[in-house]
Write an enzyme that holds these catalytic residues in place. Sequence first.
Site, PDB file in Angstrom:
ATOM      1  N   SER A  12      -7.013  58.284  16.505  1.00 30.27           N
ATOM      2  CA  SER A  12      -6.189  58.519  15.315  1.00 30.27           C
ATOM      3  C   SER A  12      -6.595  57.547  14.217  1.00 30.27           C
ATOM      4  O   SER A  12      -6.487  56.328  14.386  1.00 30.27           O
ATOM      5  CB  SER A  12      -4.713  58.307  15.645  1.00 30.27           C
ATOM      6  OG  SER A  12      -3.946  58.305  14.457  1.00 30.27           O
ATOM      7  N   ASP A  37      -3.458  62.409  11.014  1.00 29.97           N
ATOM      8  CA  ASP A  37      -2.004  62.531  10.920  1.00 29.97           C
ATOM      9  C   ASP A  37      -1.563  62.727   9.476  1.00 29.97           C
ATOM     10  O   ASP A  37      -1.840  61.883   8.620  1.00 29.97           O
ATOM     11  CB  ASP A  37      -1.340  61.269  11.474  1.00 29.97           C
ATOM     12  CG  ASP A  37      -1.409  61.200  12.985  1.00 29.97           C
ATOM     13  OD1 ASP A  37      -0.988  62.166  13.640  1.00 29.97           O
ATOM     14  OD2 ASP A  37      -1.893  60.176  13.512  1.00 29.97           O
ATOM     15  N   MET A  39       1.690  62.956   7.133  1.00 33.74           N
ATOM     16  CA  MET A  39       3.119  62.663   7.055  1.00 33.74           C
ATOM     17  C   MET A  39       3.577  62.849   5.611  1.00 33.74           C
ATOM     18  O   MET A  39       2.912  62.390   4.678  1.00 33.74           O
ATOM     19  CB  MET A  39       3.395  61.227   7.492  1.00 33.74           C
ATOM     20  CG  MET A  39       2.860  60.869   8.862  1.00 33.74           C
ATOM     21  SD  MET A  39       3.298  59.165   9.288  1.00 33.74           S
ATOM     22  CE  MET A  39       2.197  58.878  10.659  1.00 33.74           C
ATOM     23  N   HIS A  68      -2.804  66.928  12.548  1.00 26.46           N
ATOM     24  CA  HIS A  68      -1.441  66.956  13.085  1.00 26.46           C
ATOM     25  C   HIS A  68      -0.478  66.881  11.905  1.00 26.46           C
ATOM     26  O   HIS A  68      -0.347  65.836  11.259  1.00 26.46           O
ATOM     27  CB  HIS A  68      -1.268  65.772  14.041  1.00 26.46           C
ATOM     28  CG  HIS A  68       0.139  65.541  14.483  1.00 26.46           C
ATOM     29  ND1 HIS A  68       0.551  64.336  15.023  1.00 26.46           N
ATOM     30  CD2 HIS A  68       1.241  66.337  14.482  1.00 26.46           C
ATOM     31  CE1 HIS A  68       1.829  64.405  15.322  1.00 26.46           C
ATOM     32  NE2 HIS A  68       2.270  65.603  14.998  1.00 26.46           N
ATOM     33  N   MET A  70       2.865  66.510  10.379  1.00 30.60           N
ATOM     34  CA  MET A  70       4.253  66.056  10.487  1.00 30.60           C
ATOM     35  C   MET A  70       4.903  66.295   9.136  1.00 30.60           C
ATOM     36  O   MET A  70       5.206  65.364   8.386  1.00 30.60           O
ATOM     37  CB  MET A  70       4.294  64.580  10.892  1.00 30.60           C
ATOM     38  CG  MET A  70       3.844  64.332  12.314  1.00 30.60           C
ATOM     39  SD  MET A  70       3.661  62.570  12.727  1.00 30.60           S
ATOM     40  CE  MET A  70       1.951  62.308  12.211  1.00 30.60           C
ATOM     41  N   ASP A 177       0.194  62.196  22.254  1.00 27.14           N
ATOM     42  CA  ASP A 177       0.016  61.291  21.118  1.00 27.14           C
ATOM     43  C   ASP A 177       1.139  60.270  21.099  1.00 27.14           C
ATOM     44  O   ASP A 177       2.315  60.633  21.002  1.00 27.14           O
ATOM     45  CB  ASP A 177       0.025  62.113  19.818  1.00 27.14           C
ATOM     46  CG  ASP A 177      -0.176  61.256  18.577  1.00 27.14           C
ATOM     47  OD1 ASP A 177      -0.413  60.052  18.693  1.00 27.14           O
ATOM     48  OD2 ASP A 177      -0.107  61.832  17.464  1.00 27.14           O
TER      49      ASP A 177
END
Length: 227
Positions: A12, A37, A39, A68, A70, A177
Amino acid sequence: MPIQEDVRIAPSILGADFLRLGDELAAISNADFIHYDVMDGHFVPNLSFGLDILSQVASATDVPVDAHLMIANPDTDAVRYAKAGASMVTFHMEATNHAHRVLYAIKDAGAQAGVVLNPATPVIALDAIIEHVDMVLLMSVNPGYGGQKFIDTTCRKLRQLSALCFERGVNPLIEVDGGITADNVEEVVAAGANVIVAGSAVFRNPDHAAAVEELRALGRKGMARGL
């Protein structure tokens, strides 16, 4: 248990040195995925990367990018990450009422598609869509921050997910994760995971490539136990 071909390691880049991101990507060229990631400050309280950086990361490495999301609005935004260069796009089941629609929109945009479950979301939430996913990501921490401690009940949840996949005759990638280290990766893989996300465990080691190989080797020991 679903068929496991090998353990895949997905560092990551939340754990990377952003001032040297190109060098950091080169140092993990032996990885199987780059875990990216996203966010949004709404679905989770933190902010991270967006589309422009994803495009740059995808163009700077031959390692597939695992995005990913989020985010609170995967229904409208997931396709944008597929088009920006992600090879795999995962979104949270908790963030949409239209998981089938989002999955197939991602696939139509040229990427593989998966879903994510938060620690408190049960595996049964996947009942209606497990045949349609390329990956299931189980969060082993509550999302939003790096460096958290692994939630031990994740291994039980992994076994439940593996049983569901076996029952339905499907074999998605199973990713975990959060809080993965050399101390617990063997147990996590033995419980059913075959894709391991690791931030601190890779990027805090001065030799990032060696950290990737250590996690892979330990994961293979877990896979041998789980077969």
